[in-house]
Design a protein around this motif. Structure first.
Motif, PDB file in Angstrom:
ATOM      1  N   GLN A  31       0.847  -1.195   0.000  1.00 13.84           N
ATOM      2  CA  GLN A  31       0.000   0.000   0.000  1.00 13.84           C
ATOM      3  C   GLN A  31       0.879   1.239   0.000  1.00 13.84           C
ATOM      4  O   GLN A  31       1.992   1.198   0.536  1.00 13.84           O
ATOM      5  CB  GLN A  31      -0.900   0.023   1.239  1.00 13.84           C
ATOM      6  CG  GLN A  31      -1.928  -1.096   1.314  1.00 13.84           C
ATOM      7  CD  GLN A  31      -2.791  -0.983   2.542  1.00 13.84           C
ATOM      8  OE1 GLN A  31      -3.079   0.116   3.010  1.00 13.84           O
ATOM      9  NE2 GLN A  31      -3.201  -2.125   3.084  1.00 13.84           N
ATOM     10  N   PRO A  32       0.406   2.330  -0.575  1.00 15.34           N
ATOM     11  CA  PRO A  32       1.195   3.568  -0.536  1.00 15.34           C
ATOM     12  C   PRO A  32       1.166   4.166   0.861  1.00 15.34           C
ATOM     13  O   PRO A  32       0.334   3.792   1.694  1.00 15.34           O
ATOM     14  CB  PRO A  32       0.464   4.473  -1.539  1.00 15.34           C
ATOM     15  CG  PRO A  32      -0.959   4.006  -1.471  1.00 15.34           C
ATOM     16  CD  PRO A  32      -0.886   2.516  -1.262  1.00 15.34           C
ATOM     17  N   GLY A  33       2.059   5.074   1.110  1.00 13.20           N
ATOM     18  CA  GLY A  33       2.041   5.762   2.394  1.00 13.20           C
ATOM     19  C   GLY A  33       3.394   6.322   2.763  1.00 13.20           C
ATOM     20  O   GLY A  33       4.421   5.643   2.653  1.00 13.20           O
ATOM     21  N   HIS A  39      -2.690  10.881   7.546  1.00 11.59           N
ATOM     22  CA  HIS A  39      -3.877  10.078   7.236  1.00 11.59           C
ATOM     23  C   HIS A  39      -3.602   8.599   7.505  1.00 11.59           C
ATOM     24  O   HIS A  39      -2.504   8.210   7.940  1.00 11.59           O
ATOM     25  CB  HIS A  39      -4.311  10.296   5.786  1.00 11.59           C
ATOM     26  CG  HIS A  39      -3.212  10.196   4.784  1.00 11.59           C
ATOM     27  ND1 HIS A  39      -2.427   9.071   4.612  1.00 11.59           N
ATOM     28  CD2 HIS A  39      -2.740  11.120   3.895  1.00 11.59           C
ATOM     29  CE1 HIS A  39      -1.547   9.277   3.661  1.00 11.59           C
ATOM     30  NE2 HIS A  39      -1.694  10.523   3.213  1.00 11.59           N
ATOM     31  N   SER A  41      -3.095   5.877   5.658  1.00  4.89           N
ATOM     32  CA  SER A  41      -1.982   5.194   4.993  1.00  4.89           C
ATOM     33  C   SER A  41      -0.643   5.646   5.560  1.00  4.89           C
ATOM     34  O   SER A  41       0.296   4.852   5.699  1.00  4.89           O
ATOM     35  CB  SER A  41      -2.027   5.455   3.487  1.00  4.89           C
ATOM     36  OG  SER A  41      -3.158   4.832   2.904  1.00  4.89           O
ATOM     37  N   ARG A  44      -0.198   3.945   8.868  1.00 11.53           N
ATOM     38  CA  ARG A  44       0.181   2.540   8.659  1.00 11.53           C
ATOM     39  C   ARG A  44       1.680   2.435   8.378  1.00 11.53           C
ATOM     40  O   ARG A  44       2.382   1.582   8.941  1.00 11.53           O
ATOM     41  CB  ARG A  44      -0.616   1.957   7.487  1.00 11.53           C
ATOM     42  CG  ARG A  44      -0.147   0.580   7.043  1.00 11.53           C
ATOM     43  CD  ARG A  44      -0.875   0.145   5.759  1.00 11.53           C
ATOM     44  NE  ARG A  44      -0.257  -1.051   5.194  1.00 11.53           N
ATOM     45  CZ  ARG A  44       0.807  -1.054   4.398  1.00 11.53           C
ATOM     46  NH1 ARG A  44       1.389   0.088   4.077  1.00 11.53           N
ATOM     47  NH2 ARG A  44       1.292  -2.195   3.927  1.00 11.53           N
ATOM     48  N   ALA A  45       2.185   3.316   7.501  1.00 10.89           N
ATOM     49  CA  ALA A  45       3.615   3.307   7.197  1.00 10.89           C
ATOM     50  C   ALA A  45       4.444   3.634   8.440  1.00 10.89           C
ATOM     51  O   ALA A  45       5.484   3.007   8.703  1.00 10.89           O
ATOM     52  CB  ALA A  45       3.922   4.288   6.070  1.00 10.89           C
TER      53      ALA A  45
END
Length: 405
Positions: A31-33, A39, A41, A44-45
């Motif tokens: 996934q991007p991030g 936000h 993403s 998450r990163a």
């Protein structure tokens, strides 16, 4: 005939990416991030990054806040050597001395020399003995003479060419006694020998992921919170404002996974690799006119995976290419100086003559090597050395007496 699959014995240059590291990186890439974004993403990163930092800290005996993510060993060494020197020299202009050992990797040698050439530093190079281990008494003499003028000491944990372990804790203790921070290039140590940053007494320590099954382009500088350091990169203030730039989250995840596996299986892997190394040493030294170098050859403290051997009357490059033609991949020393027709500075510092220094090979093993790899060397090493010596005689090298991460 060369082996259909090359026998890879150059693991000190770079190891294979282990499956656990590849899997961790795939998850991070899925996934991007940006770890600095607020936000979902981004969070998450950030979570992956911080969990990786915590894992690396746990496996190296450090606090998470002491782990500065970098692009690899060279950046980590440069940040430590240049950054700590700049901070100390700015606080007290008398502190101009940078003390390093004569066998450091070029990632420490070259920034130290740059400081001498460009930043008013005085470079002090410590001698080593014939096993490739730093002379602690020489360091003590320098510090007792004038410790107030010393900005930084840098001594590697394990030499990347001959595998000799260095007395890092003794060096760190001397530095602490005289109020001088000590950095160690632990790039050939982490994941291969027990490493505990807190217990070592070091102020800073460099590691690189691709030396223990992680991805190339991943690394970290462990830096105590009480050690001042001037950043090399300026920008968004990432990594304690010491290493600006968007963090490579997949690389951090891969390095953390690889280090976790290496530390969890350290005893098992060391036993396996040491047995193979000892077999390999027996095989290559069965050839006449050969000798094992470093602490291993002198019965001292050596890392498990490195066997460094000199062959009388040979050029290392000839040996390397003849072995490569047989499907055996090794090196003549540090991969960072490969292709440079010069004797190893490590071997010269150990007292070797130039001819012997140029006639040496480094074999380096990893847990995925096996007895078949050693057997493959046994089948060809005699012929290879014979041909290399014949080539040396034809080129005039036979008149000589002897045979750089």
């Amino acid at each position: 005939m060369p082996a259909s699959t090359p026998v890879y014995l150059d693991n000190a240059a770079s190891t294979a990416l282990i499956p656990a590291a590849a899997e961790a990186m795939a998850v991070a890439w899925s996934q991007p991030g940006n770890a600095s974004s607020l936000h979902g993403s981004g969070r998450r990163a950030r979570r992956i990054l911080e969990e990786s930092r915590e894992s690396i800290a746990r496996d190296l005996g450090a606090r998470p806040s002491e782990v500065i993510m970098t692009s690899g060993g060279t950046e980590s060494d440069n940040l430590a050597v240049k950054g700590i020197y700049a901070a100390r020299h700015r606080e007290d202009p008398r502190r101009r001395k940078v003390i390093i050992s004569a066998i450091e990797h070029h990632a420490v040698l070259d920034p130290a020399q740059w400081l001498a050439d460009e930043a008013d530093a005085e470079l002090v190079v410590l001698p080593v003995d014939d096993r490739g281990q730093v002379r602690v008494d020489a360091l003590r003499d320098v510090l007792e003479a004038d410790a107030d003028t010393v900005a930084l000491i840098s001594v590697m944990w394990v030499n990347n060419e001959v595998g000799s372990c260095q007395p890092v804790t003794d060096v760190a203790a001397l530095g602490a006694q005289h109020g001088v921070p000590v950095h160690s290039d632990a790039i050939s140590a982490a994941g291969h020998v027990p490493v505990d940053f807190a217990a070592s007494g070091l102020a800073a320590m460099s590691v690189a992921g691709h030396k223990f099954g992680g991805p190339q382009g991943s690394g970290a500088l462990l830096l105590r919170r009480d050690v001042n350091c001037v950043p090399l990169l300026h920008g968004g203030g990432h990594e304690r404002d010491l290493r600006s730039g968007t963090q490579d989250v997949p690389a951090a995840a891969g390095m953390a996974a690889a280090l976790r596996a290496a530390v969890e299986h350290l005893d098992e892997h060391r036993s396996h690799v040491t047995r193979l190394r000892d077999r390999l040493v027996d095989v290559v030294t069965a050839v006449g006119g050969s000798r094992v170098n470093g602490a291993l050859g002198a019965g001292g403290d050596a890392a498990p995976g490195i066997a460094h051997v000199s062959f009388d009357g040979c050029e290392g490059d000839s040996l390397l290419m003849l072995l490569d033609a047989k499907g055996i991949e090794c090196s003549t020393g540090s991969a960072c100086t490969a292709g440079v027709a010069a004797a190893s500075h490590v071997l010269l510092a150990m007292g070797f003559d130039t001819a012997t220094a140029r006639g040496s090979l480094r074999f380096s093993l990893a847990p995925d090597n096996d007895d078949d790899d050693v057997n493959a060397v046994a089948e060809v090493i005699g012929e290879v050395v014979e041909r290399a010596r014949a080539a040396g005689v034809l080129s005039g090298a036979g008149a000589r007496t002897g045979g750089g991460r």
